[in-house]
Enzyme design. Structure first.
Site, PDB file in Angstrom:
ATOM      1  N   HIS A   1       0.832  -1.205   0.000  1.00  0.00           N
ATOM      2  CA  HIS A   1       0.000   0.000   0.000  1.00  0.00           C
ATOM      3  C   HIS A   1       0.866   1.255   0.000  1.00  0.00           C
ATOM      4  O   HIS A   1       0.552   2.236  -0.692  1.00  0.00           O
ATOM      5  CB  HIS A   1      -0.916  -0.020   1.221  1.00  0.00           C
ATOM      6  CG  HIS A   1      -1.726   1.226   1.394  1.00  0.00           C
ATOM      7  ND1 HIS A   1      -1.401   2.190   2.339  1.00  0.00           N
ATOM      8  CD2 HIS A   1      -2.813   1.698   0.734  1.00  0.00           C
ATOM      9  CE1 HIS A   1      -2.261   3.179   2.266  1.00  0.00           C
ATOM     10  NE2 HIS A   1      -3.136   2.920   1.296  1.00  0.00           N
TER      11      HIS A   1
ATOM     12  N   GLU B   1       2.286   1.883  -3.389  1.00  0.00           N
ATOM     13  CA  GLU B   1       1.217   2.437  -4.235  1.00  0.00           C
ATOM     14  C   GLU B   1       1.110   3.951  -4.066  1.00  0.00           C
ATOM     15  O   GLU B   1       0.921   4.690  -5.026  1.00  0.00           O
ATOM     16  CB  GLU B   1      -0.114   1.759  -3.882  1.00  0.00           C
ATOM     17  CG  GLU B   1      -1.330   2.338  -4.571  1.00  0.00           C
ATOM     18  CD  GLU B   1      -2.511   2.508  -3.641  1.00  0.00           C
ATOM     19  OE1 GLU B   1      -3.110   3.596  -3.632  1.00  0.00           O
ATOM     20  OE2 GLU B   1      -2.835   1.537  -2.922  1.00  0.00           O
ATOM     21  N   HIS B   2       1.264   4.425  -2.835  1.00  0.00           N
ATOM     22  CA  HIS B   2       1.243   5.864  -2.572  1.00  0.00           C
ATOM     23  C   HIS B   2       2.482   6.555  -3.145  1.00  0.00           C
ATOM     24  O   HIS B   2       2.396   7.595  -3.795  1.00  0.00           O
ATOM     25  CB  HIS B   2       1.190   6.132  -1.063  1.00  0.00           C
ATOM     26  CG  HIS B   2      -0.191   6.168  -0.501  1.00  0.00           C
ATOM     27  ND1 HIS B   2      -0.736   7.290   0.068  1.00  0.00           N
ATOM     28  CD2 HIS B   2      -1.150   5.198  -0.414  1.00  0.00           C
ATOM     29  CE1 HIS B   2      -1.973   7.020   0.495  1.00  0.00           C
ATOM     30  NE2 HIS B   2      -2.231   5.756   0.215  1.00  0.00           N
TER      31      HIS B   2
ATOM     32  N   GLU C   1      -4.426   8.110   7.287  1.00  0.00           N
ATOM     33  CA  GLU C   1      -5.372   7.152   6.706  1.00  0.00           C
ATOM     34  C   GLU C   1      -5.644   6.006   7.675  1.00  0.00           C
ATOM     35  O   GLU C   1      -6.788   5.568   7.852  1.00  0.00           O
ATOM     36  CB  GLU C   1      -4.809   6.617   5.388  1.00  0.00           C
ATOM     37  CG  GLU C   1      -5.755   5.703   4.630  1.00  0.00           C
ATOM     38  CD  GLU C   1      -5.167   5.213   3.314  1.00  0.00           C
ATOM     39  OE1 GLU C   1      -5.849   4.415   2.631  1.00  0.00           O
ATOM     40  OE2 GLU C   1      -4.026   5.609   2.956  1.00  0.00           O
TER      41      GLU C   1
END
Length: 420
Positions: free
Chosen positions: A47, A50-51, A127
């Site tokens: 993740h 991905e950022h 997040e």
């Protein structure tokens, strides 16, 4: 649906579905990795990568990535799941090469700039904190961990805060070297495009990607059990689950049809009996969450604490009905129609179609024709569903509760007894 497929010399598969009647093209790269392929020390790294790729590549900084895509009227985004990481863009047909250039750069030349990384770690931490403040999301993380304890499949996609803050460029490049390899990825495009031109564009940008890497996939073994977290919130969130179907299980569509009948919509048994007739919940549904080698069949409900003791006996009664009695002809046909319609309508979207064919290629090493799926669904019988129900509900239950506020609630043994 016409499908064209090519394989580059390094093993990278390029697949397309030409649609000359539309003005746009959807393009993406699907990587066969996610949180279920991470070690404990790397939990959350898929993740975070991905950022970070959006924060800059050798050709473009973060602003230039956004401007190049949006100046052409397009859009780009990404997501990470337990098994897949995807980077995609949707553009007008004449901007296919621009989309490919930006997306391929994400894979081949992210800079992982240290200053950008420091900022983005805190974005991801925010997040995670937002997620922790969302009990209807958090209960599913507790549920997943209880289903698959001490396994990658039981860990969160976002990862723990301390782990995320410990990531560095060296660690991320090592992860990409092992997972972001040609044979572990698929490039998929749907829209107004020429397949041969697409292959040439991708080959120019991805030919240097190594064929394969070294990593050991984590075991997936459903265990089950109980986790209760008392928290002073307005609603109590319940997930009750059992061993379900993997993507590769030949009975996968039977599980899907059974879930649709049981809790797949407003006409489903759980919704009608528990919300419409009794008013015990605002939300209730069932699901079959498939993984590559295992799966979970579950029931989610959000209710007030005082209604919980009445809710669970009704749920277990409905489970017994599903196990002991065959479903009605009308239920079976309605569920089949809902699933087939959902599949066929999703194929009207170029973005959804690209995702479907890419995931199928990664999971099954082929694209499954929609007619084949429709035939499998159409062939399901009432006996099939009763057999599947008996198989599901004879497995060890997973009972997860969040928000009980220290009130008296049904314990795990009472759930086991009610299901006998």
């Amino acid at each position: 649906m016409e499908i064209k497929q090519s394989v580059l010399k390094n093993g990278l598969r390029v697949i397309s579905a030409p649609r000359p009647q539309i003005e746009s093209v959807s393009l993406g790269i699907w990587v066969n990795t996610g949180s279920a392929e991470e070690t404990l020390e790397d939990n959350g790294i898929s993740h975070f990568i991905e950022h970070m790729v959006f924060k800059g590549t050798k050709k473009r900084n973060s602003l230039q990535i956004s401007e190049d895509i949006e100046n052409a009227g397009g859009s780009t985004n990404a997501y990470t799941s337990r098994h897949f990481t995807c980077f995609y863009a949707k553009m007008l047909k004449n901007d296919l090469e621009l989309a490919a250039d930006v997306i391929c750069d994400f894979i081949t030349s992210p800079t992982f700039d240290e200053k950008e990384m420091v900022k983005e770690k805190e974005v991801v931490v925010q997040e995670i904190k937002q997620y922790l403040d969302s009990p209807d999301d958090l209960v599913f993380d507790f549920f997943q961990e209880t289903c698959f304890p001490n396994q990658a499949s039981g860990r969160t996609i976002l990862g723990p805060i301390d782990t995320v803050r410990g990531f560095d460029a060296k660690r991320m490049r090592k992860y990409m070297k092992n997972h972001y390899t040609a044979k572990n990825m698929v490039v998929a495009a749907v829209g107004n495009l020429d397949h041969d031109k697409l292959v040439k564009i991708i080959e120019e940008r991805m030919a240097m990607v190594p064929e394969s890497g070294k990593y050991k996939a984590d075991e997936q073994k459903y265990v089950g059990g109980v986790r209760v977290e008392c928290k002073d919130i307005e609603q109590t969130h319940l997930v009750l689950g059992f061993k379900g179907s993997s993507y590769l299980n030949e009975d996968y569509y039977k599980y899907s049809v059974l879930s649709m009948i049981f809790g797949g919509g407003m006409s489903s048994r759980l919704f009608q009996e528990i919300r419409e007739k009794r008013g015990l919940v605002y939300t209730i549904s069932s699901f079959n969450q498939a993984l590559k080698n295992d799966g979970i069949f579950g029931i989610y409900a959000g209710t007030t604490p005082k209604e919980l003791n009445e809710l669970l006996p009704v749920v277990t009664t409905e489970i017994k009905k599903l196990v002991n009695d065959k479903v009605l002809d009308s239920e079976l046909e309605r569920a089949k129609t809902q699933i087939k319609a959902g599949l066929l309508m999703s194929l009207e979207s170029s973005s959804s179609t690209a995702e479907i064919i890419a995931r199928q290629l990664l999971l099954f090493n082929r694209v499954i024709p929609s007619d084949e799926i429709v035939q499998k669904i159409s062939a399901i019988t009432k006996d099939d569903l009763q057999d599947v129900a008996q198989k599901i509900f004879s497995t060890t239950p997973t009972y997860t509760l969040l928000g009980c506020s220290k009130m008296v609630y049904p314990d795990y043994d009472s759930i086991l007894n009610a299901l006998k």
